[in-house]
Design an enzyme around this catalytic site. Structure first.
Site, PDB file in Angstrom:
ATOM      1  N   ARG A  58       0.842  -1.212   0.000  1.00 32.32           N
ATOM      2  CA  ARG A  58       0.000   0.000   0.000  1.00 32.32           C
ATOM      3  C   ARG A  58       0.870   1.253   0.000  1.00 32.32           C
ATOM      4  NH1 ARG A  58      -1.808   2.394   4.376  1.00 32.32           N
ATOM      5  NH2 ARG A  58      -1.992   0.490   5.594  1.00 32.32           N
ATOM      6  N   TYR A 111     -16.028  15.165 -14.862  1.00 30.22           N
ATOM      7  CA  TYR A 111     -16.443  13.778 -14.699  1.00 30.22           C
ATOM      8  C   TYR A 111     -17.469  13.716 -13.551  1.00 30.22           C
ATOM      9  CZ  TYR A 111     -16.099   8.766 -14.038  1.00 30.22           C
ATOM     10  OH  TYR A 111     -16.389   7.437 -13.921  1.00 30.22           O
ATOM     11  N   ASP A 183      -7.376  17.612 -14.684  1.00 30.26           N
ATOM     12  CA  ASP A 183      -7.688  16.237 -15.071  1.00 30.26           C
ATOM     13  C   ASP A 183      -7.354  16.133 -16.558  1.00 30.26           C
ATOM     14  OD1 ASP A 183      -8.862  13.879 -15.988  1.00 30.26           O
ATOM     15  OD2 ASP A 183     -10.536  13.976 -14.579  1.00 30.26           O
ATOM     16  N   LYS A 208      -8.499   4.899 -19.033  1.00 30.82           N
ATOM     17  CA  LYS A 208      -8.829   5.396 -20.369  1.00 30.82           C
ATOM     18  C   LYS A 208      -7.612   5.314 -21.294  1.00 30.82           C
ATOM     19  CE  LYS A 208     -12.484   6.127 -17.953  1.00 30.82           C
ATOM     20  NZ  LYS A 208     -12.836   7.400 -17.332  1.00 30.82           N
TER      21      LYS A 208
HETATM   22  C1  PLP Z   1     -13.280   7.906 -16.096  1.00 34.42           C
HETATM   23  C2  PLP Z   1     -12.866   9.235 -15.666  1.00 34.42           C
HETATM   24  C3  PLP Z   1     -12.549   9.510 -14.332  1.00 34.42           C
HETATM   25  C4  PLP Z   1     -12.685   8.473 -13.236  1.00 34.42           C
HETATM   26  O1  PLP Z   1     -11.807   7.404 -13.409  1.00 34.42           O
HETATM   27  P1  PLP Z   1     -12.061   5.922 -12.877  1.00 34.42           P
HETATM   28  O2  PLP Z   1     -10.832   5.207 -13.314  1.00 34.42           O
HETATM   29  O3  PLP Z   1     -13.309   5.424 -13.516  1.00 34.42           O
HETATM   30  O4  PLP Z   1     -12.219   5.986 -11.409  1.00 34.42           O
HETATM   31  C5  PLP Z   1     -12.117  10.772 -14.017  1.00 34.42           C
HETATM   32  N1  PLP Z   1     -12.006  11.743 -14.954  1.00 34.42           N
HETATM   33  C6  PLP Z   1     -12.320  11.520 -16.234  1.00 34.42           C
HETATM   34  C7  PLP Z   1     -12.189  12.622 -17.226  1.00 34.42           C
HETATM   35  C8  PLP Z   1     -12.762  10.266 -16.644  1.00 34.42           C
HETATM   36  O5  PLP Z   1     -13.076  10.058 -17.919  1.00 34.42           O
END
Ligand code: PLP
Length: 393
Positions: A58, A111, A183, A208
Site C-alpha cells: 500500500r 467527470y 484532469d 482510459k
Molecule cells: C473515467 C474518468 C474519471 C474516473 O476514473 P475511474 O478510473 O473510472 O475511477 C475521471 N475523470 C475523467 C475525465 C474520466 O473520464
C-alpha cells in the site's frame, strides 16, 4: 536507462524501467503484500526514511514505482502517485488539499463522480464547492472567495468537449494563491502537458487512454514539486487508494503504445467528425478539431492533436439518439473511453446520471448529447456502422 532528455516515444518504452538480477526485459509483477527487511535496523531505517527500501505494497511496490516514474517523466513532473482508480486519484487530491472551511472552484462539466463526491460527501465536512463554466475564465474570477484554495479543471471537459485555457488558469491560480489541478484524462500527456503550462498537479483515470485496452481500472497523480507530492502520497497511502502490482504491470504494457494508439484514433476521429457534421440527421457536433468548435483556436495552441473524443446531438433528440445507440453494431454501447475499441454512450442517463437535472443543463449536458469515443478500428467500418444506424432513424 536514463530517459530524461529523450523523446516522448522513447520515454513511453523505457522511462521508469529498472534492471533486475535476471535481466528481465519487462518490469516483473511483484505480487507481494509485504517485503522482508534485511535486519531490524533496516526495517527501522525504511520506516524513518533513512533507507528507501520497500515496506508494504500500500505504501510502495517496485512494479507500481516503475509506472509512477514512467508517467512522471511523460508529464514532465516531479514524481507520480498511482491509485486504484481515477476516482482514487481525485479523492486523494481532494483529501490532501481541502479542509473544513475551504472552497474549491471546479469546471461544471467535470467527470460526474468528481463533482458528486464534493457535493454529496466533502460537503458533509464543510468543504464548499462552486461549479462554473471554466472555458470562460471570467467565471472563475467571479467565483473566487477569500477561502478559495483549489482550482480544478478538466479540459476538454467531459462530455461537453469545451476547452479551458490552462495558461490563463495558471495565471489566475498564481495571482490568487490557488493550487491548479488538471484532469488530463481526455488528452493524456501525449497531447497535452498541463505542468508545462503552469499547473501544479495533473491527474488521470489511466483506465482510459494511458492503459488504453479497457481491461483495468486505475488512476495516477503527478505533481510539479516535492511538497505537493508528499502531501498527496500521504493521503493516498492513509486512505488506501493504492494501485495493485498487477494493475501496474498491465498499464506499463498499455502505455507503451500510447502515441501510436492516439495518432491512429485521432486520425479516425477527424474523418468521423467530418462525416457526422455533414450528415442530415445530425443537429450539432462538438469536436475540437472542427473549425466550428467554439475553442478551435485554443485547442490548437494547447493540444498537440485533437484527440478522439466527441459529442453530438441528433435532430430527433434523445429518442433518435437512443435508437442510434441500440442500432450500432461495431461501436460498443458502454461507458468509459480511450480504449482501442469504439464506444458510444448517453451521459445524461449514464455517466452523469448522478448530477441533478438542472446542474446537467447548466453544464451543457443536454438530453440529446451522445458521447463517442473513437477507437483504432478501420475508419471505413466505424463510419459504415454509424451510417446504417442513422439510416434506421
Ligand atoms: C473515467 C474518468 C474519471 C474516473 O476514473 P475511474 O478510473 O473510472 O475511477 C475521471 N475523470 C475523467 C475525465 C474520466 O473520464
Amino acid at each position: 536507462m536514463k530517459t530524461k532528455n529523450k523523446g516522448f516515444n522513447t520515454k513511453l518504452i523505457h522511462a521508469g524501467a529498472f534492471e533486475d538480477e535476471f535481466g528481465s526485459a519487462t518490469i516483473p509483477i511483484y505480487q507481494t503484500s509485504t517485503f522482508k527487511f534485511k535486519s531490524a535496523q533496516h526495517g527501522a531505517d525504511c520506516f524513518s526514511g533513512k533507507s528507501d527500501g520497500y515496506i508494504y505494497t500500500r505504501i510502495g511496490n517496485p512494479t507500481i514505482r516503475a509506472f509512477e516514474q514512467n508517467i512522471a517523466e511523460l508529464e514532465n513532473g516531479f514524481d507520480g502517485i498511482a491509485t486504484s482508480s481515477g476516482m482514487g486519484a481525485i479523492s486523494s487530491v481532494y483529501m490532501a488539499l481541502l479542509s473544513a472551511g475551504s472552497h474549491i472552484i471546479s469546471s461544471d462539466a467535470v467527470y460526474g463522480p468528481a463533482r458528486g463526491v464534493l457535493e454529496q460527501d466533502f460537503s458533509r465536512f464543510n468543504v464548499e464547492a462552486s461549479f462554473v463554466n471554466t472555458s470562460n475564465t471570467e467565471n472563475i474570477l467571479a467565483a473566487l472567495k477569500p477561502n478559495t484554495s483549489v482550482l480544478y479543471i478538466e479540459t476538454p471537459a467531459n462530455p461537453t468537449m469545451e476547452i479551458t485555457d490552462i495558461v490563463a488558469c495558471a495565471k489566475i491560480a498564481k495571482e490568487n494563491n490557488l493550487v491548479l489541478v488538471v484532469d488530463n484524462t481526455f488528452c493524456s500527456p501525449y497531447l497535452q502537458k498541463p505542468l508545462d503550462m503552469g499547473a501544479d498537479i495533473v491527474l488521470h483515470s489511466i483506465t482510459k487512454f494511458i492503459n488504453g485496452h479497457a481491461d483495468i481500472v486505475g488512476g495516477v497523480i503527478v505533481t510539479k514539486d516535492s511538497v505537493l507530492y508528499k502531501k498527496i502520497r500521504h493521503s493516498m497511502v492513509y486512505m488506501g487508494c493504492n494501485m495493485d502490482p498487477t494493475q501496474a504491470f498491465m498499464v506499463l504494457r498499455g502505455v507503451r503504445t500510447l502515441a501510436l494508439r492516439i495518432e491512429r484514433a485521432q486520425e479516425n476521429a477527424m474523418k468521423i467528425a467530418n462525416f457526422l457534421q455533414s450528415h442530415p440527421k445530425v443537429n450539432w457536433i462538438k469536436y475540437p478539431g472542427l473549425t466550428t468548435h467554439p475553442q478551435y483556436e485554443l485547442a490548437k495552441t494547447q493540444m498537440k492533436g485533437f484527440g478522439s473524443m466527441m459529442s453530438f446531438g441528433l435532430k430527433g433528440g434523445y429518442d433518435a439518439g437512443k435508437k442510434l445507440m441500440d442500432n450500432v453494431h461495431l461501436a460498443l454501447l458502454a461507458v468509459s473511453l480511450g480504449g482501442v475499441e469504439t464506444l458510444i454512450q448517453h451521459p445524461a442517463s449514464m455517466t452523469h446520471a448522478g448530477v441533478s437535472k438542472e446542474n446537467k443543463l447548466a453544464a451543457g449536458i443536454t438530453d440529446d448529447l451522445i458521447r463517442f469515443s473513437v477507437g483504432i478500428e478501420d475508419v471505413e467500418d466505424i463510419i459504415e456502422d454509424l451510417k446504417q444506424g442513422l439510416s434506421i432513424i
